[in-house]
Enzyme design. Structure first.
Site, PDB file in Angstrom:
ATOM      1  N   TYR A 159       0.847  -1.210   0.000  1.00 21.55           N
ATOM      2  CA  TYR A 159       0.000   0.000   0.000  1.00 21.55           C
ATOM      3  C   TYR A 159       0.872   1.245   0.000  1.00 21.55           C
ATOM      4  CZ  TYR A 159      -3.159   3.457   2.309  1.00 21.55           C
ATOM      5  OH  TYR A 159      -3.887   4.569   2.672  1.00 21.55           O
ATOM      6  N   ASN A 188      -4.382   9.090  10.454  1.00 27.49           N
ATOM      7  CA  ASN A 188      -5.408   8.486  11.317  1.00 27.49           C
ATOM      8  C   ASN A 188      -6.570   9.426  11.627  1.00 27.49           C
ATOM      9  OD1 ASN A 188      -2.699   6.932  11.842  1.00 27.49           O
ATOM     10  ND2 ASN A 188      -4.356   5.537  12.393  1.00 27.49           N
TER      11      ASN A 188
HETATM   12  P1  NAD Z   1     -12.625   4.006   2.677  1.00 25.86           P
HETATM   13  O1  NAD Z   1     -12.181   2.605   2.439  1.00 25.86           O
HETATM   14  O2  NAD Z   1     -13.675   4.247   3.682  1.00 25.86           O
HETATM   15  O3  NAD Z   1     -13.137   4.633   1.298  1.00 25.86           O
HETATM   16  C1  NAD Z   1     -12.546   4.347   0.062  1.00 25.86           C
HETATM   17  C2  NAD Z   1     -13.679   4.275  -0.955  1.00 25.86           C
HETATM   18  O4  NAD Z   1     -13.112   4.089  -2.264  1.00 25.86           O
HETATM   19  C3  NAD Z   1     -14.632   3.073  -0.722  1.00 25.86           C
HETATM   20  O5  NAD Z   1     -15.954   3.536  -0.582  1.00 25.86           O
HETATM   21  C4  NAD Z   1     -14.462   2.237  -1.979  1.00 25.86           C
HETATM   22  O6  NAD Z   1     -15.671   1.605  -2.388  1.00 25.86           O
HETATM   23  C5  NAD Z   1     -14.013   3.275  -2.981  1.00 25.86           C
HETATM   24  N1  NAD Z   1     -13.291   2.752  -4.139  1.00 25.86           N
HETATM   25  C6  NAD Z   1     -12.314   1.823  -4.155  1.00 25.86           C
HETATM   26  N2  NAD Z   1     -11.895   1.642  -5.430  1.00 25.86           N
HETATM   27  C7  NAD Z   1     -12.616   2.499  -6.189  1.00 25.86           C
HETATM   28  C8  NAD Z   1     -12.623   2.798  -7.571  1.00 25.86           C
HETATM   29  N3  NAD Z   1     -11.817   2.171  -8.429  1.00 25.86           N
HETATM   30  N4  NAD Z   1     -13.470   3.751  -8.008  1.00 25.86           N
HETATM   31  C9  NAD Z   1     -14.299   4.399  -7.159  1.00 25.86           C
HETATM   32  N5  NAD Z   1     -14.341   4.152  -5.848  1.00 25.86           N
HETATM   33  C10 NAD Z   1     -13.506   3.209  -5.382  1.00 25.86           C
HETATM   34  O7  NAD Z   1     -11.324   4.861   2.988  1.00 25.86           O
HETATM   35  P2  NAD Z   1     -11.188   6.317   3.629  1.00 25.86           P
HETATM   36  O8  NAD Z   1     -10.765   6.173   5.023  1.00 25.86           O
HETATM   37  O9  NAD Z   1     -12.370   7.136   3.280  1.00 25.86           O
HETATM   38  O10 NAD Z   1      -9.921   6.847   2.838  1.00 25.86           O
HETATM   39  C11 NAD Z   1     -10.014   7.669   1.695  1.00 25.86           C
HETATM   40  C12 NAD Z   1      -8.621   7.977   1.181  1.00 25.86           C
HETATM   41  O11 NAD Z   1      -7.813   8.536   2.221  1.00 25.86           O
HETATM   42  C13 NAD Z   1      -7.860   6.763   0.660  1.00 25.86           C
HETATM   43  O12 NAD Z   1      -7.126   7.142  -0.474  1.00 25.86           O
HETATM   44  C14 NAD Z   1      -6.933   6.400   1.786  1.00 25.86           C
HETATM   45  O13 NAD Z   1      -5.769   5.762   1.304  1.00 25.86           O
HETATM   46  C15 NAD Z   1      -6.626   7.764   2.376  1.00 25.86           C
HETATM   47  N6  NAD Z   1      -6.252   7.656   3.810  1.00 25.86           N
HETATM   48  C16 NAD Z   1      -7.197   7.653   4.792  1.00 25.86           C
HETATM   49  C17 NAD Z   1      -6.807   7.595   6.119  1.00 25.86           C
HETATM   50  C18 NAD Z   1      -7.789   7.655   7.243  1.00 25.86           C
HETATM   51  O14 NAD Z   1      -7.385   7.928   8.375  1.00 25.86           O
HETATM   52  N7  NAD Z   1      -9.084   7.433   7.007  1.00 25.86           N
HETATM   53  C19 NAD Z   1      -5.460   7.495   6.460  1.00 25.86           C
HETATM   54  C20 NAD Z   1      -4.529   7.459   5.438  1.00 25.86           C
HETATM   55  C21 NAD Z   1      -4.942   7.554   4.118  1.00 25.86           C
HETATM   56  N1  UDP Z   2      -3.993  -2.886  15.904  1.00 24.70           N
HETATM   57  C1  UDP Z   2      -4.167  -3.582  17.115  1.00 24.70           C
HETATM   58  N2  UDP Z   2      -5.315  -4.298  17.311  1.00 24.70           N
HETATM   59  C2  UDP Z   2      -6.305  -4.349  16.390  1.00 24.70           C
HETATM   60  C3  UDP Z   2      -6.134  -3.638  15.159  1.00 24.70           C
HETATM   61  C4  UDP Z   2      -4.956  -2.915  14.957  1.00 24.70           C
HETATM   62  O1  UDP Z   2      -3.286  -3.567  17.989  1.00 24.70           O
HETATM   63  O2  UDP Z   2      -7.334  -4.992  16.663  1.00 24.70           O
HETATM   64  C5  UDP Z   2      -2.789  -2.035  15.729  1.00 24.70           C
HETATM   65  C6  UDP Z   2      -2.006  -2.205  14.436  1.00 24.70           C
HETATM   66  O3  UDP Z   2      -1.064  -3.257  14.543  1.00 24.70           O
HETATM   67  C7  UDP Z   2      -1.328  -0.853  14.322  1.00 24.70           C
HETATM   68  C8  UDP Z   2      -2.364   0.118  14.883  1.00 24.70           C
HETATM   69  O4  UDP Z   2      -3.250  -0.700  15.678  1.00 24.70           O
HETATM   70  O5  UDP Z   2      -0.205  -0.809  15.161  1.00 24.70           O
HETATM   71  C9  UDP Z   2      -3.169   0.904  13.877  1.00 24.70           C
HETATM   72  O6  UDP Z   2      -3.758   0.034  12.970  1.00 24.70           O
HETATM   73  P1  UDP Z   2      -4.797   0.482  11.861  1.00 24.70           P
HETATM   74  O7  UDP Z   2      -5.392  -0.752  11.284  1.00 24.70           O
HETATM   75  O8  UDP Z   2      -5.756   1.473  12.371  1.00 24.70           O
HETATM   76  O9  UDP Z   2      -3.960   1.162  10.700  1.00 24.70           O
HETATM   77  P2  UDP Z   2      -2.643   2.049  10.606  1.00 24.70           P
HETATM   78  O10 UDP Z   2      -2.748   3.158  11.603  1.00 24.70           O
HETATM   79  O11 UDP Z   2      -1.479   1.130  10.882  1.00 24.70           O
HETATM   80  O12 UDP Z   2      -2.681   2.524   9.210  1.00 24.70           O
END
Ligand code: NAD
Ligand code: UDP
Length: 358
Positions: A159, A188
């Site tokens: 990823y 996060n």
């Molecule tokens: P999420 O999984 O809730 O949402 C992602 C959405 O993308 C899903 O609804 C999925 O159906 C859709 N999707 C996947 N492939 C697709 C495609 N080809 N076309 C259209 N839709 C598609 O994730 P999120 O938490 O909302 O994250 C959104 C973005 O932010 C992602 O790029 C993720 O990598 C990034 N991100 C989020 C976090 C966080 O804390 N939530 C942290 C780091 C990065």
């Molecule tokens: N983790 C954990 N217990 C769980 C799920 C996740 O201890 O049931 C830990 C995981 O190993 C990582 C952190 O929680 O250290 C955050 O995991 P998350 O899946 O939220 O994603 P990340 O922050 O690593 O992108």
């Protein structure tokens, strides 16, 4: 808005459609989290993957007429990085490249949601004696910090590597074709509607918030991977969405930039997070037994399978977001947990077993 039906997309739609100034064309095969917007005349949902061949013409039309293209589409669940590595690489890299090309061809502003995982592990994390007393060795600075990923055999990094490659493609198109871009590296984001509760409204292993919430709801132990030593900084989804909107409203300041979006004040170890969550749940339910809800330790191999490796710490430098966007997050972790866990509780608590206290 690509990936508009996910966690961040659903909150961004709330804000943008609530505002009344935006018109949004969205792509996502999933719409469970955005039901409230389906009848909105300012929103058009294309219920398919953005890279599906049959949607290519409408996507190109939408990109050509858009002020900004926001890419949120991803597979971003750590339990899949080492178990479905090819799907993860395809979804996060190859499926995104056509969108980058369209934006480059039509000179459209691409706002790409990347990840703090592009930084990988910190330098301090590799030093035998640590190094967490020196911010130069652990703080994540958008334009300075080296991007340090683990070995190829540890497929956890599929990823991070795919997202990093997307950043590099965007940057290369910017330099060679003048692609306007902004890259956001979220750290996060927590809030209502994040992920799913396994066997209730989804299957598999979600991110840590939903894992711990699911354990509380089911009366099962919360599981700490490798002792829960990893540290994370947690930011409210509402403040994160505010940052994204500030970016959209400030093209001059935001274009050509990479922004960390996180909250330095909300740093916890995962062990501390588990404890804070069980205490918050005791408060929400009024059931003091949750204060002592069981927490057990598990190995990463048992929890995620072979090839998992953790990010040790994510402490963002936020000076750029503050300077260029006037954004600095304020909501404390306990408030974020209270709002988020109340939402999960109200959605799922009916029929739950009693607290599994000692
Ligand atoms: P999420 O999984 O809730 O949402 C992602 C959405 O993308 C899903 O609804 C999925 O159906 C859709 N999707 C996947 N492939 C697709 C495609 N080809 N076309 C259209 N839709 C598609 O994730 P999120 O938490 O909302 O994250 C959104 C973005 O932010 C992602 O790029 C993720 O990598 C990034 N991100 C989020 C976090 C966080 O804390 N939530 C942290 C780091 C990065
Ligand atoms: N983790 C954990 N217990 C769980 C799920 C996740 O201890 O049931 C830990 C995981 O190993 C990582 C952190 O929680 O250290 C955050 O995991 P998350 O899946 O939220 O994603 P990340 O922050 O690593 O992108």
């Amino acid at each position: 808005m690509l990936g508009c039906g996910g966690f961040i997309g659903s909150h961004l739609l709330d804000r943008m459609l609530g505002d009344g100034r935006f018109r949004v064309d969205g792509w996502d095969p999933e719409d469970g989290k955005i039901q409230a917007h389906l009848g909105n005349p300012r929103f058009r949902l294309h219920r398919r993957p953005a890279n599906a061949p049959e949607t290519r013409a409408e996507l190109e039309q939408a990109v050509r007429s858009a002020d900004a293209v926001i890419n949120l589409a991803a597979i971003c669940n750590p339990s899949e990085y080492n178990t479905r590595p090819l799907s993860v690489i395809h979804a996060n890299l190859f499926d995104v490249y056509p969108v980058i090309l369209l934006c480059a061809e039509h000179g459209r502003w691409l706002v790409n949601l990347s990840t703090s995982e592009v930084y990988g592990r910190t330098i301090a994390g590799y030093l035998p004696g640590g190094g967490y007393d020196d911010p130069d060795l652990y703080e994540l600075r958008e334009d300075e910090t080296p991007l340090v990923l683990g070995p190829v055999r540890n497929q956890r990094w599929t990823y991070a590597c795919a997202k990093q490659m997307v950043e590099r493609l965007i940057y290369a198109h910017h330099m060679e074709d003048g692609l306007p871009f902004t890259i956001i590296r979220p750290l996060n984001f927590f809030g209502p509607r994040m992920d799913y509760i396994p066997s209730r409204d989804g299957d598999g292993v979600p991110r840590v918030l939903a894992c711990f919430m699911a354990a509380l709801l089911a009366g099962e132990p919360m599981r700490l991977v490798d002792g829960g030593r990893a540290r994370r900084t947690i930011v409210s989804i509402h403040e994160a969405v505010d940052a994204i909107c500030r970016i959209l409203e400030r093209p001059q300041a935001a274009q050509g930039e990479i922004f960390n979006i996180g909250n330095r004040d909300n740093e916890v170890t995962i062990a501390e997070l588990a404890d804070r969550m069980r205490k918050t749940y005791a408060r929400i339910t009024g059931d003091a037994r949750y204060n002592d809800h069981p927490i057990v330790e598990t190995s990463a191999e048992d929890f995620y399978g072979a090839g998992y490796e953790d990010c040790d710490r994510r402490m963002p430098d936020l000076t750029k977001a503050e300077r260029l966007l006037g954004w600095s997050p304020k909501v404390p972790l306990d408030d974020i947990l209270l709002e988020t866990m109340t939402h999960f509780h109200e959605a799922h608590a009916a029929g739950r077993p009693a607290a599994a206290g000692p």
